[in-house]
Design a protein around this motif. Structure first.
Motif, PDB file in Angstrom:
ATOM      1  N   GLU A   1       0.831  -1.198   0.000  1.00  0.00           N
ATOM      2  CA  GLU A   1       0.000   0.000   0.000  1.00  0.00           C
ATOM      3  C   GLU A   1       0.867   1.250   0.000  1.00  0.00           C
ATOM      4  OE1 GLU A   1      -2.677  -0.054   3.213  1.00  0.00           O
ATOM      5  OE2 GLU A   1      -3.724  -1.901   2.574  1.00  0.00           O
ATOM      6  N   PRO A   2       0.509   2.216  -0.837  1.00  0.00           N
ATOM      7  CA  PRO A   2       1.309   3.460  -0.847  1.00  0.00           C
ATOM      8  C   PRO A   2       1.145   4.227   0.465  1.00  0.00           C
ATOM      9  CG  PRO A   2      -0.688   3.718  -2.160  1.00  0.00           C
ATOM     10  CD  PRO A   2      -0.610   2.255  -1.779  1.00  0.00           C
ATOM     11  N   GLU A   3       2.215   4.882   0.865  1.00  0.00           N
ATOM     12  CA  GLU A   3       2.158   5.659   2.103  1.00  0.00           C
ATOM     13  C   GLU A   3       1.275   6.885   1.915  1.00  0.00           C
ATOM     14  OE1 GLU A   3       6.010   6.695   3.338  1.00  0.00           O
ATOM     15  OE2 GLU A   3       6.682   4.621   3.659  1.00  0.00           O
ATOM     16  N   ALA A   4       0.519   7.201   2.967  1.00  0.00           N
ATOM     17  CA  ALA A   4      -0.362   8.363   2.907  1.00  0.00           C
ATOM     18  C   ALA A   4       0.471   9.647   2.890  1.00  0.00           C
ATOM     19  CB  ALA A   4      -1.300   8.390   4.125  1.00  0.00           C
ATOM     20  N   PRO A   5       0.034  10.666   2.121  1.00  0.00           N
ATOM     21  CA  PRO A   5       0.793  11.928   2.088  1.00  0.00           C
ATOM     22  C   PRO A   5       0.753  12.607   3.455  1.00  0.00           C
ATOM     23  CG  PRO A   5      -1.330  12.200   1.007  1.00  0.00           C
ATOM     24  CD  PRO A   5      -1.175  10.732   1.294  1.00  0.00           C
ATOM     25  N   PRO A   6       1.787  13.340   3.792  1.00  0.00           N
ATOM     26  CA  PRO A   6       1.793  14.017   5.098  1.00  0.00           C
ATOM     27  C   PRO A   6       0.707  15.090   5.164  1.00  0.00           C
ATOM     28  CG  PRO A   6       3.619  14.782   3.727  1.00  0.00           C
ATOM     29  CD  PRO A   6       2.997  13.620   3.010  1.00  0.00           C
TER      30      PRO A   6
END
Length: 259
Positions: A66-71
Motif C-alpha cells: 500500500e502506498p504511504e499516505a501523504p503528510p
C-alpha cells in the motif's frame, strides 16, 4: 514454518524459467519417466529454498504494498498541536466589559456638587450672557445690556433684596416702562426701565426660572461679576436662603454658595 503447496512452487519455477532466471532441467510435465524420477527425487530431497517459498507465496497471494499516505498540511498539524483555550476563560471574557465599566465608574472623580454660585453661573451663561456678556461688560463691550461689572450692579442694587429679584423676574415691562428701578439716588443717575444710554429693555425671566434659580443668578451677578465682598456669615445666610427656596435638593444635590 508453513509448507507451501507443490503446485505453487511449480508455478513459481515456471515463472522464473519464462523470465530466464532459471534453466529448464526438464523435471516438470512430460519427458522420460526414468530421467524425471531421479530429478524429482533430487528436488524433493533438496526441497525449496526459503527465498523461493516467500516469492511463491507473494506471487500466489498477489500481495501489493500500500502506498504511504501523504503528510498532513502544515495548517492541519498546527491545528492539531495548538493549545486549546481552557473552558474557564469563556466566563472571564464575558465578564470583562462589565468589569471595565465598573472600574471606570469607580475611578471617576465624583461630580461637582451643585451650589448657589455654580447654579447661578450656569443660568447666567444661558439666559444673560448674550446681552450682558460673559464678563458682564454689557454696552461697555458693545452689547445691548447694561454693564454689570466693576461694581456697576452694586451701584444700582446696593443690597440683595426683593427689588433685585423682582427686577430679574418681571423685567422692564413688568415693572413699567419709564419707571426707576434700583436705587433712585444711584451715583451717575438712576436707571430707567425701558432702556436708555444704548441699553435695551430688560426681558422677564420669572416664567422660565424658579425661585432658587432667580436667587442664585442674582448672587452670581453680585458676588462674581459685580465683585461684592461678603463675610462667611453672610454667605452662610444666603446659602440657607437658597436651600430654603429649593436649591440643592431640586438642583441635583449639594448645597452651599461655594465660599
Amino acid at each position: 514454518m508453513t509448507e507451501v503447496p507443490e503446485y505453487l512452487l511449480e508455478r513459481s519455477r515456471q515463472r522464473r524459467i519464462a523470465l530466464g532466471v532459471l534453466e529448464d532441467d526438464g523435471s516438470s510435465g512430460g519427458g522420460d519417466a526414468g530421467a524425471a524420477a531421479p530429478a524429482a527425487g533430487a528436488t524433493a530431497a533438496a526441497g525449496p529454498t526459503q527465498a523461493e517459498m516467500i516469492a511463491a507465496a507473494r506471487e500466489a497471494a498477489q500481495l501489493e504494498v500500500e502506498p504511504e499516505a501523504p503528510p498532513d498540511p502544515s495548517w492541519v498539524i498546527a491545528a492539531q498541536t495548538r493549545h486549546r483555550i481552557p473552558i474557564w476563560v469563556l466566563p472571564v471574557l464575558f465578564c470583562l466589559p462589565l468589569w471595565a465599566f465598573v472600574y471606570v465608574k469607580l475611578t471617576e472623580p465624583p461630580p461637582e456638587p451643585i451650589t448657589a454660585i455654580n447654579e447661578g453661573a450656569t443660568t447666567y451663561a444661558v439666559r444673560c450672557s448674550s446681552c450682558h456678556g460673559g464678563d458682564g461688560a454689557g454696552s461697555d463691550g458693545g452689547l445691548v445690556g447694561r454693564p454689570l461689572w466693576d461694581g456697576e450692579v452694586l451701584l444700582t442694587f446696593p443690597s440683595l433684596d426683593d427689588s433685585f429679584i423682582e427686577w430679574i423676574s418681571v423685567g422692564s415691562e413688568g415693572l413699567g416702562l419709564g419707571q426707576v428701578y434700583g436705587d433712585p439716588n444711584r451715583p451717575g443717575g438712576a436707571h430707567i426701565s425701558g432702556g436708555s444710554d444704548n441699553a435695551a429693555a430688560m426681558p422677564a425671566f420669572g416664567d422660565v426660572l424658579n425661585e432658587h434659580q432667580l436667587y442664585s443668578v442674582a448672587r452670581y451677578v453680585r458676588e462674581v461679576i459685580g465683585g461684592e465682598a461678603i463675610s462667611d456669615e453672610v454667605a452662610a445666610e444666603r446659602d440657607a436662603e437658597w436651600e430654603h427656596l429649593g436649591g440643592g435638593a431640586l438642583s441635583g444635590g449639594g448645597g452651599g454658595g461655594g465660599h
